[in-house]
Design a protein around this motif. Sequence first.
Motif, PDB file in Angstrom:
ATOM      1  N   CYS A 153      32.352  31.218  42.822  1.00  0.00           N
ATOM      2  CA  CYS A 153      33.773  30.863  42.974  1.00  0.00           C
ATOM      3  C   CYS A 153      33.961  29.732  43.984  1.00  0.00           C
ATOM      4  CB  CYS A 153      34.569  32.083  43.421  1.00  0.00           C
ATOM      5  SG  CYS A 153      34.472  33.485  42.292  1.00  0.00           S
ATOM      6  N   TYR A 156      41.514  30.435  45.406  1.00  0.00           N
ATOM      7  CA  TYR A 156      41.066  31.705  45.963  1.00  0.00           C
ATOM      8  C   TYR A 156      41.084  31.675  47.487  1.00  0.00           C
ATOM      9  CZ  TYR A 156      39.202  31.741  41.224  1.00  0.00           C
ATOM     10  OH  TYR A 156      39.065  31.644  39.867  1.00  0.00           O
ATOM     11  N   VAL A 201      40.077  38.879  44.966  1.00  0.00           N
ATOM     12  CA  VAL A 201      41.293  38.230  44.483  1.00  0.00           C
ATOM     13  C   VAL A 201      41.350  38.257  42.957  1.00  0.00           C
ATOM     14  CG1 VAL A 201      42.614  36.074  44.415  1.00  0.00           C
ATOM     15  CG2 VAL A 201      41.418  36.740  46.511  1.00  0.00           C
ATOM     16  N   ILE A 202      40.214  37.950  42.319  1.00  0.00           N
ATOM     17  CA  ILE A 202      40.187  37.821  40.867  1.00  0.00           C
ATOM     18  C   ILE A 202      40.192  39.168  40.171  1.00  0.00           C
ATOM     19  CG2 ILE A 202      38.939  36.852  38.903  1.00  0.00           C
ATOM     20  CD1 ILE A 202      37.541  34.978  40.965  1.00  0.00           C
ATOM     21  N   ALA A 213      36.373  36.287  47.211  1.00  0.00           N
ATOM     22  CA  ALA A 213      37.001  35.606  46.069  1.00  0.00           C
ATOM     23  C   ALA A 213      37.107  36.544  44.880  1.00  0.00           C
ATOM     24  CB  ALA A 213      36.197  34.364  45.700  1.00  0.00           C
TER      25      ALA A 213
END
Length: 354
Positions: free
Chosen positions: A156, A318, A273-274, A270
């Motif tokens: 990411c 991100y 977040v995803i 990251a």
Amino acid sequence: MRHPLVSIIIPVYNLAPYLPRCIQAVTGQSYPHTEIIVVDDGSTDDSLAVLQQLAQVHENIQVLTQPNAGPGPARNNGLDHAKGDYILFVDGDDWIEPETVAACVTEAEKHQADIVCYGHRTVKWVKDQFHTVWTTQYHPENYINSDFLVSCLAECSLRKDIISTAAWGKLYRRDLIEKHCIRFRIPKFEDTPFVIEAVYYAKAIRCIDGVFYNYLIREAEQKEQSITGARLSEEKIKAFYAADRLVKNFLMEQHIFEQYREEYQRFHNARVVIYGGYFETYVNAATVGKEAHRIMMQQLLENRKALTWHRKQVSRQYRKRIFMLKIGTAIGTVNIATARRFFLFYENIMGLKK
């Protein structure tokens, strides 16, 4: 001249409409020395009937069946039956280009590579035709002096030598997998731990130019979706956290976690977040309700010690949200409803979706 056998393993769960295209792609390879192992993971639609019909037409297709257990066990089932010198994974709703196997085998044999990575395009079906959403391509010159574990943990980030942690998009030497007993350790979100193990043990990895894999994004209204594309659920988020814990534990077992601590923490932050529910709840605005927030926050708070401030070199979309997610987690420990208002303010009023 040596003609190594390639085992193409395809896990299938309720993919009947997509299977003819996938199977046509793997049976239509320019490289003829393949065996195709399709594992039906307890489908409740017509997938098994479609596969059995296709197996009557193509003699190198082997159809295995199992009770529904998830793509991880389905791929393991395929590995247990594979006889090839190399392994290649394809998902049943995706497809590969005709020269995929030939290009990978040529590279692997020329350089004695344990893993060969190749590019992919992400596509959607819109108005009766496929549209490319984005393309990921490897440029070999970027990987000359790479630490490939760093490349995986940079998925990411803004680095040029990123390697996807999807199991597909790669050719693996089967000896590598069998020698080190590499398997998919969990039913879902199983790719990343598998790829990290394989990359760690590989003595030679090659990244080739060209886009060979087509990854289909299925629409949200479809009944069955891929694991990462499925609707927000507690099960999905738990599976994501379990996968990242496996990666961390593996690095610790190999006594290299301290060496890769910062890379792992940026990687995990990251991914929270995803895949931790934030994107679905607040960025994509598909499930902005209180229940979605509750599910996300429950898992976030349970795993909050793993979320750090590390965000250097992470992609901008991100990086900013890691910072705000860390603050929102602190707020959530006091009041979950206040955390929801904080995230709504950040995304909607500050307009940082773009």
